[in-house]
Enzyme design. Structure first.
Site, PDB file in Angstrom:
ATOM      1  N   CYS A   2       0.861  -1.179   0.000  1.00 30.07           N
ATOM      2  CA  CYS A   2       0.000   0.000   0.000  1.00 30.07           C
ATOM      3  C   CYS A   2       0.898   1.229   0.000  1.00 30.07           C
ATOM      4  O   CYS A   2       2.119   1.099   0.027  1.00 30.07           O
ATOM      5  CB  CYS A   2      -0.857   0.045   1.267  1.00 30.07           C
ATOM      6  SG  CYS A   2      -1.968  -1.361   1.435  1.00 30.07           S
ATOM      7  N   GLY A  28      -1.240   1.170  -4.904  1.00 34.90           N
ATOM      8  CA  GLY A  28      -2.517   0.564  -4.560  1.00 34.90           C
ATOM      9  C   GLY A  28      -3.654   1.256  -5.266  1.00 34.90           C
ATOM     10  O   GLY A  28      -3.793   2.473  -5.168  1.00 34.90           O
ATOM     11  N   ASN A 102       1.244   0.305   5.751  1.00 35.03           N
ATOM     12  CA  ASN A 102       1.719  -0.406   4.569  1.00 35.03           C
ATOM     13  C   ASN A 102       2.528  -1.603   5.058  1.00 35.03           C
ATOM     14  O   ASN A 102       3.423  -1.443   5.879  1.00 35.03           O
ATOM     15  CB  ASN A 102       2.593   0.516   3.726  1.00 35.03           C
ATOM     16  CG  ASN A 102       3.315  -0.198   2.587  1.00 35.03           C
ATOM     17  OD1 ASN A 102       4.370   0.234   2.143  1.00 35.03           O
ATOM     18  ND2 ASN A 102       2.770  -1.301   2.105  1.00 35.03           N
ATOM     19  N   GLY A 103       2.197  -2.769   4.521  1.00 34.90           N
ATOM     20  CA  GLY A 103       2.900  -3.986   4.920  1.00 34.90           C
ATOM     21  C   GLY A 103       1.918  -5.050   5.355  1.00 34.90           C
ATOM     22  O   GLY A 103       0.700  -4.882   5.188  1.00 34.90           O
ATOM     23  N   TYR A 263      10.273  -3.972  -8.928  1.00 35.25           N
ATOM     24  CA  TYR A 263       8.993  -3.749  -9.578  1.00 35.25           C
ATOM     25  C   TYR A 263       8.145  -2.654  -8.954  1.00 35.25           C
ATOM     26  O   TYR A 263       7.534  -1.862  -9.647  1.00 35.25           O
ATOM     27  CB  TYR A 263       8.180  -5.056  -9.573  1.00 35.25           C
ATOM     28  CG  TYR A 263       6.742  -4.882 -10.000  1.00 35.25           C
ATOM     29  CD1 TYR A 263       6.411  -4.675 -11.338  1.00 35.25           C
ATOM     30  CD2 TYR A 263       5.706  -4.899  -9.068  1.00 35.25           C
ATOM     31  CE1 TYR A 263       5.086  -4.495 -11.730  1.00 35.25           C
ATOM     32  CE2 TYR A 263       4.388  -4.719  -9.455  1.00 35.25           C
ATOM     33  CZ  TYR A 263       4.091  -4.525 -10.774  1.00 35.25           C
ATOM     34  OH  TYR A 263       2.797  -4.345 -11.168  1.00 35.25           O
TER      35      TYR A 263
HETATM   36  P1  AMP Z   1       2.673 -12.969 -14.333  1.00 34.27           P
HETATM   37  O1  AMP Z   1       3.970 -13.675 -14.550  1.00 34.27           O
HETATM   38  O2  AMP Z   1       1.686 -13.201 -15.413  1.00 34.27           O
HETATM   39  O3  AMP Z   1       2.090 -13.317 -12.988  1.00 34.27           O
HETATM   40  O4  AMP Z   1       2.935 -11.409 -14.332  1.00 34.27           O
HETATM   41  C1  AMP Z   1       4.174 -10.895 -14.038  1.00 34.27           C
HETATM   42  C2  AMP Z   1       4.138  -9.411 -14.224  1.00 34.27           C
HETATM   43  O5  AMP Z   1       3.228  -8.812 -13.307  1.00 34.27           O
HETATM   44  C3  AMP Z   1       5.498  -8.847 -13.892  1.00 34.27           C
HETATM   45  O6  AMP Z   1       6.214  -8.641 -15.074  1.00 34.27           O
HETATM   46  C4  AMP Z   1       5.213  -7.542 -13.213  1.00 34.27           C
HETATM   47  O7  AMP Z   1       5.210  -6.500 -14.157  1.00 34.27           O
HETATM   48  C5  AMP Z   1       3.849  -7.724 -12.640  1.00 34.27           C
HETATM   49  N1  AMP Z   1       3.920  -8.085 -11.221  1.00 34.27           N
HETATM   50  C6  AMP Z   1       4.826  -8.834 -10.613  1.00 34.27           C
HETATM   51  N2  AMP Z   1       4.538  -8.979  -9.313  1.00 34.27           N
HETATM   52  C7  AMP Z   1       3.431  -8.286  -9.077  1.00 34.27           C
HETATM   53  C8  AMP Z   1       2.642  -8.043  -7.931  1.00 34.27           C
HETATM   54  N3  AMP Z   1       2.943  -8.590  -6.764  1.00 34.27           N
HETATM   55  N4  AMP Z   1       1.552  -7.256  -8.050  1.00 34.27           N
HETATM   56  C9  AMP Z   1       1.224  -6.741  -9.243  1.00 34.27           C
HETATM   57  N5  AMP Z   1       1.921  -6.960 -10.367  1.00 34.27           N
HETATM   58  C10 AMP Z   1       3.010  -7.720 -10.302  1.00 34.27           C
END
Ligand code: AMP
Length: 487
Positions: A2, A28, A102-103, A263
């Site tokens: 968050c 978020g 957050n956490g 990310y």
């Molecule tokens: P997928 O392998 O289809 O689950 O999607 C991976 C992609 O989702 C990654 O390249 C990131 O850009 C994005 N991503 C990775 N981890 C998260 C997360 N915890 N929450 C939202 N998006 C994520």
């Protein structure tokens, strides 16, 4: 995951809080909330949706006061939360406290029980943040009532209560709170897993203070970054603008979450002294070496990012491979993140909606696609299919992060082990699964090295989703099984 933000200023804060939340929207998109303090009174508005959907002019007008806290909530897949769980949360006793977090706590069930049975306090939602608020409220009440001046709240009472919270609570927590009539409190867990930064600005000859998950908020509001709040540290700013701070944990170490750099955080953020953009660029340099070992560089015609996060990674990767950097996948910036869609069918469609190929960039080319991470593999499989259909010859896939093999319990929503494509698979097997000609993952040691190079004071990282090592020492197979079953 968050975003939190708090302000003690010398002018109305409603617009500033709104603008700051917009800068944290990437942390978020599920719900948003603001509480302001007007003397002894709180004004609150919160609800489900993006910041721009939750707040109307009439809501903004009611948010009166020169101090306030704000929160954006992260969407958790398959576990839709109600608007009642939007933050901040409020308790009336002692003094009146609102809190945003957050956490993720890792001993919530045990705490919930203690709060209910021992403290005789009611928690009305499933949110660990409401539990955390009640633990803090209990500790504050206890500390004040034991003191020689039981009706007077002092700064030491507040910090003593935070110290007690650190003893009782496990997990990741970066917190902002307001105590009615007194001031704003911010604190960070003893590992500093989730980020929290302190900023300030001069207003009419006085100093205004701000606390935010990412310092990107400060630049946009003309505040300056003062520093990161240290692991285990608490900062209290009285409503008249006096800042106090104390280290409240018995042991503390700086172990920030690696995934923030990979990310989650904005590239323009500086987290625990590390520029996220530079960290990502360095990930590209390190990844170039690994790619050279796994793929014959002569076979690569072009390096291409999967926008947006991996751009700096792909740029440096291309440079260090001596290959052209091109953009062949164009993002529709008006579509939400695909991770938030429940169910794989919806998700598949939304990848296509989100990214559109430029076929001429792919025709008869051997392409090295670069993404920040591969989690379920759904996105990468779909992209490889799309790139293949656009005429690419060979498709190689590089990930700035190592294989994600374990769930994250500290606030980043990761699927269960069974859903993770890297669970029980080698890089070659993953390549087959996503129909790529080869897959290259960053080594965990390299990833940690390139981030730590930018701030040697970082002692280590929460790298649990890559290593299965959980810093808080309380996560075992039983915990992970219960987590999987609850999803
Ligand atoms: P997928 O392998 O289809 O689950 O999607 C991976 C992609 O989702 C990654 O390249 C990131 O850009 C994005 N991503 C990775 N981890 C998260 C997360 N915890 N929450 C939202 N998006 C994520």
């Amino acid at each position: 995951m968050c975003g939190v933000f708090g302000l003690v200023a010398h002018e109305p804060v409603n617009q500033l809080l709104y603008d700051g939340l917009q800068m944290l929207q990437h942390r978020g998109q599920d719900a948003a909330g603001i509480v302001t303090a007007e003397g002894n009174r709180f004004h609150m508005h919160k609800g489900k949706g993006m910041v721009r959907e939750v707040f109307r002019t009439r809501n903004m007008r009611d948010l009166i006061g020169n101090a306030g806290i704000a929160h954006v909530r992260y969407p958790t897949a398959g576990n839709a939360k109600s608007s009642a769980e939007a933050q901040p949360f409020y308790v009336s006793s002692p003094f009146g406290i609102v809190l945003a977090h957050n956490g993720n706590l890792t001993n919530t069930a045990e705490l919930y029980d203690t709060v209910y049975r021992e403290y005789l306090r009611h928690v009305n939602t499933q949110s660990d943040s409401e539990v955390l608020l009640n633990v803090f409220a209990h500790e504050l009440r206890h500390t004040v009532s034991r003191s020689s001046t039981p009706f007077h709240l002092s700064i030491d009472h507040i910090f003593d209560a935070v110290a007690q919270v650190h003893k009782r609570v496990r997990g990741a927590y970066a917190v902002v709170a307001l105590i009615a009539g007194y001031g704003m409190l911010a604190f960070r867990d003893p590992n500093g897993i989730r980020p929290l930064t302190l900023g300030k600005a001069e207003q009419n000859g006085q100093t205004a203070y701000a606390v935010a998950s990412e310092n990107v908020v400060f630049n946009s509001l003309s505040f300056d970054l003062v520093r990161d709040i240290a692991p285990g540290e608490a900062v209290f700013i009285t409503f008249d603008g006096q800042l106090h701070s104390r280290h409240c944990a018995e042991t503390a170490r700086l172990m920030p979450c690696l995934f923030e750099y990979v990310y989650f955080a904005r590239p323009d953020a500086v987290i625990d002294g590390v520029s996220v953009y530079q960290a990502r660029a360095n990930m590209g340099i390190a990844l170039a070496d690994t790619v050279k070992h796994r793929i014959n560089p002569d076979e690569i015609d072009v390096v291409m990012p999967i926008p947006d996060t991996s751009r700096p990674v792909a740029m440096e990767l291309a440079h260090h491979l001596g290959k052209p950097y091109r953009e062949g996948l164009i993002k529709n910036r008006y579509i939400g993140r695909t991770f938030i869609m429940p169910g794989q069918a919806t998700r598949k469609k939304s990848v296509r909606q989100k990214l559109n190929p430029i076929p001429s960039e792919f025709q008869n080319k051997n392409v090295l696609l670069v993404d920040d991470s591969i989690v379920r593999g759904t996105t990468s499989r779909e992209i490889v299919e799309m790139v293949r259909a656009s005429g690419a010859n060979k498709i190689f896939f590089a990930s700035a992060a190592p294989e994600v093999r374990y769930p994250n319990v500290y606030g980043i929503d990761m699927p269960t082990r069974a859903e993770l494509i890297a669970n029980g698979r080698s890089a070659d097997e993953i390549a087959r699964e996503i129909s790529a000609d080869a897959c290259v993952f960053q080594n965990l040691d390299d990833l940690e090295r390139v981030v730590r190079d930018l701030n040697p004071a970082i002692e280590g990282f929460d790298n649990s989703c890559f290593s299965g090592c959980y810093l808080t020492g309380d996560i075992d197979d039983r915990y992970l099984l219960a987590l999987a079953n609850s999803r």
